[in-house]
Design a protein around this motif. Structure first.
Motif, mmCIF file in Angstrom:
data_model
loop_
_atom_site.group_PDB
_atom_site.id
_atom_site.type_symbol
_atom_site.label_atom_id
_atom_site.label_comp_id
_atom_site.label_asym_id
_atom_site.label_seq_id
_atom_site.Cartn_x
_atom_site.Cartn_y
_atom_site.Cartn_z
ATOM 1 N N LEU A 189 0.763 -1.350 0.033
ATOM 2 C CA LEU A 189 0.001 -0.251 0.185
ATOM 3 C C LEU A 189 0.923 1.432 0.064
ATOM 4 O O LEU A 189 0.756 2.274 -0.695
ATOM 5 C CB LEU A 189 -0.964 0.021 1.072
ATOM 6 N N LYS A 190 1.918 1.171 0.631
ATOM 7 C CA LYS A 190 2.869 2.213 0.825
ATOM 8 C C LYS A 190 3.325 2.637 -0.694
ATOM 9 O O LYS A 190 3.852 3.560 -1.145
ATOM 10 C CB LYS A 190 4.108 2.131 1.778
ATOM 11 N N ASP A 191 3.910 1.500 -1.022
ATOM 12 C CA ASP A 191 4.514 1.377 -2.439
ATOM 13 C C ASP A 191 3.558 2.195 -3.625
ATOM 14 O O ASP A 191 4.150 2.605 -4.711
ATOM 15 C CB ASP A 191 5.015 -0.008 -2.865
ATOM 16 N N ILE A 192 2.377 1.647 -3.538
ATOM 17 C CA ILE A 192 1.387 2.240 -4.759
ATOM 18 C C ILE A 192 0.703 3.576 -4.306
ATOM 19 O O ILE A 192 -0.096 3.948 -4.978
ATOM 20 C CB ILE A 192 0.362 1.225 -4.748
ATOM 21 N N GLY A 193 1.307 4.325 -3.231
ATOM 22 C CA GLY A 193 0.917 5.546 -2.990
ATOM 23 C C GLY A 193 0.075 5.806 -1.735
ATOM 24 O O GLY A 193 -0.368 7.181 -1.529
ATOM 25 N N ALA A 194 -0.058 5.012 -0.974
ATOM 26 C CA ALA A 194 -0.924 5.370 0.309
ATOM 27 C C ALA A 194 -0.121 6.343 1.115
ATOM 28 O O ALA A 194 1.009 6.136 1.309
ATOM 29 C CB ALA A 194 -1.182 4.077 1.167
ATOM 30 N N SER A 195 -0.890 7.483 1.605
ATOM 31 C CA SER A 195 -0.352 8.546 2.516
ATOM 32 C C SER A 195 -0.433 7.958 3.942
ATOM 33 O O SER A 195 0.037 8.983 4.847
ATOM 34 C CB SER A 195 -0.950 9.725 2.259
ATOM 35 N N ALA A 196 -1.227 7.340 4.138
ATOM 36 C CA ALA A 196 -1.218 6.751 5.389
ATOM 37 C C ALA A 196 -1.629 5.394 5.624
ATOM 38 O O ALA A 196 -2.523 4.997 4.684
ATOM 39 C CB ALA A 196 -2.361 7.535 6.453
ATOM 40 N N ILE A 197 -1.358 4.540 6.630
ATOM 41 C CA ILE A 197 -1.708 3.134 6.516
ATOM 42 C C ILE A 197 -2.390 2.924 8.061
ATOM 43 O O ILE A 197 -1.598 3.534 9.132
ATOM 44 C CB ILE A 197 -0.444 2.036 6.589
ATOM 45 N N GLU A 198 -3.300 2.032 8.326
ATOM 46 C CA GLU A 198 -3.648 1.841 9.811
ATOM 47 C C GLU A 198 -4.302 0.334 9.464
ATOM 48 O O GLU A 198 -5.041 -0.089 8.656
ATOM 49 C CB GLU A 198 -4.884 2.914 9.921
ATOM 50 N N GLU A 199 -4.273 -0.158 10.744
ATOM 51 C CA GLU A 199 -4.730 -1.380 10.663
ATOM 52 C C GLU A 199 -6.322 -1.509 11.430
ATOM 53 O O GLU A 199 -6.322 -0.763 12.180
ATOM 54 C CB GLU A 199 -4.000 -2.564 11.722
ATOM 55 N N VAL A 200 -7.040 -2.321 10.827
ATOM 56 C CA VAL A 200 -8.420 -2.451 11.297
ATOM 57 C C VAL A 200 -8.528 -3.448 12.116
ATOM 58 O O VAL A 200 -8.427 -4.537 11.846
ATOM 59 C CB VAL A 200 -9.489 -2.464 9.994
ATOM 60 N N VAL A 201 -9.248 -3.015 13.511
ATOM 61 C CA VAL A 201 -8.993 -3.963 14.565
ATOM 62 C C VAL A 201 -10.716 -4.091 14.958
ATOM 63 O O VAL A 201 -11.286 -3.069 15.195
ATOM 64 C CB VAL A 201 -8.427 -3.694 15.675
ATOM 65 N N ASP A 202 -11.384 -4.943 14.908
ATOM 66 C CA ASP A 202 -12.738 -4.971 15.721
ATOM 67 C C ASP A 202 -12.660 -5.191 16.948
ATOM 68 O O ASP A 202 -12.068 -6.078 17.514
ATOM 69 C CB ASP A 202 -13.498 -6.271 14.961
#
Length: 202
Positions: A189-202
């Motif tokens: 996701l970072k390599d394809i241009g994401a400016s921020a990453i976040e894990e989704v936790v239920d």
């Protein structure tokens, strides 16, 4: 080149890991990212946008929905149900073998010397049954295929995801995807241009 940012208070979160989302700043980057996700072979992922994006279905590799075929099948069924209904109720008498001596008499009426089995007189009923079942199939088929109503989604726990209805775009990858691996998916996701990453936790 966008800078990748993450929450500074990166503490382990309790709960089940649902997946990961990447935030994108504009449509062009999102479209390119979607094509790369498609080409990588991911199956359980989605794009979130504040408005419809022309061509995003092709970019994601989404196959045409089967809903038109469901509606067609329901329409054909409605046609024959309407035809059967009119034939049985208006031009036939039905004997009841379970109760000898009784029968169901058809609601026959003679108009202008027309035969009892006059197809033109049945068209309104057949038409209405066709439309009725088609409409039901379209509405309930859409709900079924889209898994609606969905009253809860762990994505709504993420603060930054609120901007999916405003000015940001997201790609979410489900942890159940066969290609999902936390570190590798985040790097992708970072390599394809994401400016921020976040894990989704239920």
């Amino acid at each position: 080149m966008s800078e990748v940012t993450e929450k500074s208070d990166h503490q382990p979160k309790p709960g089940r890991i649902v997946g990961i989302i990447g935030e994108f700043d504009n449509v062009e980057v999102l479209m390119t990212a979607a094509k790369k996700m498609r080409d990588k072979g991911f199956k359980r992922w989605d794009v979130y946008s504040p408005f419809p994006i022309h061509g995003i279905d092709d970019a994601m590799g989404i196959k045409p929905t089967i809903l038109p075929w469901i509606v067609l099948g329901a329409g054909v069924t409605g046609f024959f149900v309407g035809l059967l209904l009119t034939v049985v109720t208006m031009s036939t008498d039905t004997y009841t073998p379970m109760m000898p001596g009784t029968e169901i008499v058809g609601y026959k009426f003679m108009i202008s010397g027309k035969p009892f089995n006059s197809l033109p007189a049945w068209i309104p009923v057949i038409f209405e049954m066709t439309i009725l079942l088609s409409a039901f199939a379209a509405v309930f088929g859409m709900f079924l295929l889209n898994r609606l109503p969905m009253l809860y989604n762990p994505l709504f726990k993420i603060d930054r995801f609120v901007r999916a209805t405003d000015d940001r775009f997201f790609i979410g990858v489900d942890s159940k995807d066969s290609l999902y691996k936390r570190a590798e998916t985040e790097k992708l996701l970072k390599d394809i241009g994401a400016s921020a990453i976040e894990e989704v936790v239920d």
